[in-house]
Design a protein around this motif. Structure first.
Motif, PDB file in Angstrom:
ATOM      1  N   PHE A  52      44.934 -14.512  17.918  1.00 36.95           N
ATOM      2  CA  PHE A  52      43.587 -15.475  17.578  1.00 36.95           C
ATOM      3  C   PHE A  52      43.931 -16.811  17.687  1.00 36.95           C
ATOM      4  N   LEU A  53      45.378 -17.172  17.614  1.00 37.11           N
ATOM      5  CA  LEU A  53      45.249 -18.631  17.220  1.00 37.11           C
ATOM      6  C   LEU A  53      45.610 -18.963  19.436  1.00 37.11           C
ATOM      7  N   ALA A  54      46.041 -18.290  19.990  1.00 39.92           N
ATOM      8  CA  ALA A  54      45.446 -18.261  21.446  1.00 39.92           C
ATOM      9  C   ALA A  54      44.853 -18.880  21.358  1.00 39.92           C
ATOM     10  N   THR A  55      44.126 -17.470  21.629  1.00 41.54           N
ATOM     11  CA  THR A  55      42.523 -17.555  21.734  1.00 41.54           C
ATOM     12  C   THR A  55      41.462 -18.933  21.709  1.00 41.54           C
ATOM     13  N   ALA A  56      41.562 -19.288  20.314  1.00 38.86           N
ATOM     14  CA  ALA A  56      40.797 -20.306  19.459  1.00 38.86           C
ATOM     15  C   ALA A  56      41.540 -21.614  19.946  1.00 38.86           C
ATOM     16  N   SER A 114      40.299 -24.976  38.342  1.00 37.90           N
ATOM     17  CA  SER A 114      39.355 -25.143  37.986  1.00 37.90           C
ATOM     18  C   SER A 114      39.518 -24.719  35.885  1.00 37.90           C
ATOM     19  N   PRO A 115      39.285 -25.090  35.460  1.00 34.44           N
ATOM     20  CA  PRO A 115      39.791 -24.961  33.747  1.00 34.44           C
ATOM     21  C   PRO A 115      39.978 -23.254  33.173  1.00 34.44           C
ATOM     22  N   LEU A 116      38.970 -22.813  33.773  1.00 33.97           N
ATOM     23  CA  LEU A 116      39.434 -20.854  33.642  1.00 33.97           C
ATOM     24  C   LEU A 116      40.760 -20.741  34.567  1.00 33.97           C
ATOM     25  N   GLU A 117      40.946 -21.663  36.034  1.00 31.36           N
ATOM     26  CA  GLU A 117      41.900 -21.170  36.805  1.00 31.36           C
ATOM     27  C   GLU A 117      43.250 -21.316  36.179  1.00 31.36           C
ATOM     28  N   ARG A 118      42.946 -23.146  35.465  1.00 31.52           N
ATOM     29  CA  ARG A 118      44.173 -23.468  34.947  1.00 31.52           C
ATOM     30  C   ARG A 118      44.755 -22.205  32.950  1.00 31.52           C
ATOM     31  N   ALA A 119      44.202 -21.791  32.673  1.00 33.03           N
ATOM     32  CA  ALA A 119      43.734 -21.500  31.573  1.00 33.03           C
ATOM     33  C   ALA A 119      44.557 -20.132  31.964  1.00 33.03           C
ATOM     34  N   VAL A 120      43.741 -19.265  32.182  1.00 32.60           N
ATOM     35  CA  VAL A 120      44.919 -18.337  33.194  1.00 32.60           C
ATOM     36  C   VAL A 120      45.964 -18.498  33.413  1.00 32.60           C
ATOM     37  N   PHE A 121      46.139 -19.573  33.989  1.00 31.04           N
ATOM     38  CA  PHE A 121      47.956 -19.694  35.239  1.00 31.04           C
ATOM     39  C   PHE A 121      48.525 -19.664  34.449  1.00 31.04           C
ATOM     40  N   PHE A 129      51.101 -14.471  28.555  1.00 28.99           N
ATOM     41  CA  PHE A 129      49.841 -13.358  27.895  1.00 28.99           C
ATOM     42  C   PHE A 129      50.177 -11.465  28.909  1.00 28.99           C
ATOM     43  N   GLY A 130      48.829 -10.791  27.897  1.00 29.32           N
ATOM     44  CA  GLY A 130      48.628  -9.747  28.662  1.00 29.32           C
ATOM     45  C   GLY A 130      47.416  -9.223  29.460  1.00 29.32           C
ATOM     46  N   PHE A 131      47.358  -9.298  30.662  1.00 26.07           N
ATOM     47  CA  PHE A 131      45.729  -9.247  31.021  1.00 26.07           C
ATOM     48  C   PHE A 131      44.648  -9.335  30.122  1.00 26.07           C
ATOM     49  N   ASP A 132      45.337  -8.034  29.359  1.00 26.64           N
ATOM     50  CA  ASP A 132      43.693  -7.891  28.331  1.00 26.64           C
ATOM     51  C   ASP A 132      43.700  -9.511  26.935  1.00 26.64           C
ATOM     52  N   GLU A 133      44.660  -9.810  26.809  1.00 23.55           N
ATOM     53  CA  GLU A 133      44.915 -10.904  26.569  1.00 23.55           C
ATOM     54  C   GLU A 133      44.350 -12.517  26.647  1.00 23.55           C
ATOM     55  N   VAL A 134      44.439 -12.513  27.888  1.00 22.06           N
ATOM     56  CA  VAL A 134      43.492 -13.368  28.147  1.00 22.06           C
ATOM     57  C   VAL A 134      42.555 -13.582  28.946  1.00 22.06           C
ATOM     58  N   ALA A 135      42.307 -12.092  29.054  1.00 17.17           N
ATOM     59  CA  ALA A 135      40.617 -11.661  29.451  1.00 17.17           C
ATOM     60  C   ALA A 135      40.338 -12.013  27.687  1.00 17.17           C
ATOM     61  N   THR A 136      40.578 -12.072  26.931  1.00 15.37           N
ATOM     62  CA  THR A 136      39.794 -12.180  25.352  1.00 15.37           C
ATOM     63  C   THR A 136      39.581 -13.955  25.357  1.00 15.37           C
ATOM     64  N   ALA A 137      41.378 -14.493  25.827  1.00 11.75           N
ATOM     65  CA  ALA A 137      41.314 -15.782  25.478  1.00 11.75           C
ATOM     66  C   ALA A 137      40.154 -16.527  26.746  1.00 11.75           C
ATOM     67  N   VAL A 138      40.440 -16.343  27.504  1.00  7.65           N
ATOM     68  CA  VAL A 138      39.119 -16.656  28.600  1.00  7.65           C
ATOM     69  C   VAL A 138      37.197 -16.839  28.287  1.00  7.65           C
ATOM     70  N   GLY A 139      37.345 -15.310  27.745  1.00 11.00           N
ATOM     71  CA  GLY A 139      36.003 -14.897  28.159  1.00 11.00           C
ATOM     72  C   GLY A 139      35.181 -14.255  29.200  1.00 11.00           C
ATOM     73  N   ALA A 143      39.166  -7.992  35.307  1.00 13.32           N
ATOM     74  CA  ALA A 143      38.874  -7.936  36.875  1.00 13.32           C
ATOM     75  C   ALA A 143      39.240  -9.387  37.288  1.00 13.32           C
ATOM     76  N   ALA A 144      37.696 -10.018  36.526  1.00 13.38           N
ATOM     77  CA  ALA A 144      38.179 -10.886  37.140  1.00 13.38           C
ATOM     78  C   ALA A 144      38.909 -12.215  36.611  1.00 13.38           C
ATOM     79  N   CYS A 145      39.818 -12.010  35.280  1.00 16.91           N
ATOM     80  CA  CYS A 145      41.342 -12.937  35.085  1.00 16.91           C
ATOM     81  C   CYS A 145      42.243 -12.408  36.664  1.00 16.91           C
ATOM     82  N   ARG A 146      42.283 -11.451  37.411  1.00 17.06           N
ATOM     83  CA  ARG A 146      42.593 -10.910  37.662  1.00 17.06           C
ATOM     84  C   ARG A 146      42.564 -12.193  39.549  1.00 17.06           C
ATOM     85  N   GLN A 147      41.484 -11.878  39.310  1.00 18.12           N
ATOM     86  CA  GLN A 147      41.099 -13.049  40.600  1.00 18.12           C
ATOM     87  C   GLN A 147      41.172 -14.350  40.045  1.00 18.12           C
ATOM     88  N   LEU A 148      40.958 -14.880  39.486  1.00 20.02           N
ATOM     89  CA  LEU A 148      41.198 -16.106  38.723  1.00 20.02           C
ATOM     90  C   LEU A 148      42.729 -16.442  39.110  1.00 20.02           C
TER      91      LEU A 148
END
Length: 307
Positions: A52-56, A114-121, A129-139, A143-148
């Motif tokens: 929750f906090l990491a996402t926020a 980009s801001p999203l690429e930076r956050a995912v990286f 973080f797991g891809f499920d957690e990353v996906a939640t964090a960046v909305g 699959a999109a997070c893997r491409q980012l």
């Protein structure tokens, strides 16, 4: 465990995430504080407080970064991240990734994303973080997070080699460098610098700074070997200190106020880049800030007296 205790336990992680996304100590601290307000104001306890906090903090940091991009485009002179003297988050299992990702060189490369690429990286590559957690964090979808992440890795890999110098080798080289700096030993300085070394400063128009980067071992050694002995004459001290996980120093005036920081990039047994942060707006978190313009006038006066 109370909400406050849970939050304080995770504060170092939250700051470290925000700092890597934003490159600013002050903005990262503000993002962490806003995260606390959201957590404290929530009427329900999340299943995973860490998630929750990491996402926020990630979403807050992305929003701040988007607005900061406009300000950075209008910035006077080179823009460098705010110097970080110590990373509050430590994880022995991720020590290499954490140290590498907080270096000035890496943070400047992250600016290209980009801001999203930076956050995912940052979330995936640095903090695992797991891809499920990353996906939640960046909305975004997994699959999109893997491409980012693929695009982010490509940009980062193309930008520079890893600064994989042995830590002991780095420190020994830095010790020799700062000794030579103090003594104004131009020959010794030149022997420690890569042939194409660059010296650059970030003053943001609010402190004396180089008109442009100085390039080449002979040029950089001559400038440093001339200026630093003059600074010593007016009681400026050079305090070796790790800066952004790399060898560096904090320079202080005679009253102990922060004048600027230096960070060294070391590769293949030579110093490749020297970055100075002089902008007073970026130094306040280290301590009271010196009047760089007054120091500059004193240095010029000392030069006239010597000549």
């Amino acid at each position: 465990m109370s909400k406050v205790e849970e939050f304080e336990e995770l504060r170092p992680l939250l700051f470290s995430i925000a700092y890597r996304i934003l490159g600013s100590v002050a903005e990262a601290e503000d993002a962490v504080q806003e995260t606390w307000l959201r957590f404290d104001g929530s009427s329900t306890r999340p299943t995973s407080t860490r998630a929750f906090l990491a996402t926020a903090v990630t979403r807050i940091s992305i929003d701040v970064l988007r607005s900061a991009r406009v300000r950075r485009e209008e910035y006077v002179g080179p823009w460098f991240p705010e110097p970080l003297l110590s990373d509050p988050y430590q994880d022995p299992a991720r020590a290499v990734e954490l140290a590498d990702s907080v270096s000035m060189a890496a943070l400047l490369l992250l600016e290209r994303l980009s801001p999203l690429e930076r956050a995912v990286f940052v979330l995936r590559e640095v903090f695992a973080f797991g891809f499920d957690e990353v996906a939640t964090a960046v909305g975004r979808s997994e699959a999109a997070c893997r491409q980012l992440l693929v695009r982010a890795r490509r940009h980062m890999a193309a930008g520079r080699p890893r600064f994989a110098a042995d830590r002991l080798e780095q420190q020994e080289l830095a010790t020799r460098f700062f000794d030579a700096l103090k003594n104004g030993d131009v020959g010794e300085l030149q022997s420690l610098l890569a042939a194409d070394v660059q010296l650059a400063g970030d003053g943001g128009g609010k402190a004396p700074q180089l008109a442009k980067a100085i390039i080449g071992a002979e040029n950089v050694a001559r400038v440093l070997g001339t200026v630093f002995p003059l600074m010593s004459r007016i009681d400026v001290t050079c305090e070796p200190h790790e800066v952004n996980g790399q060898p560096g120093a904090v320079l202080r005036d005679r009253d102990g106020r922060v004048l600027h920081t230096l960070a060294l990039d070391v590769l293949d047994g030579r110093i490749q880049t020297i970055r100075a942060v002089l902008n007073p707006d970026k130094l306040g978190h280290i301590g009271p800030v010196a009047d760089a313009w007054a120091i500059d006038r004193e240095v010029k006066q000392a030069r006239r007296q010597r000549s």
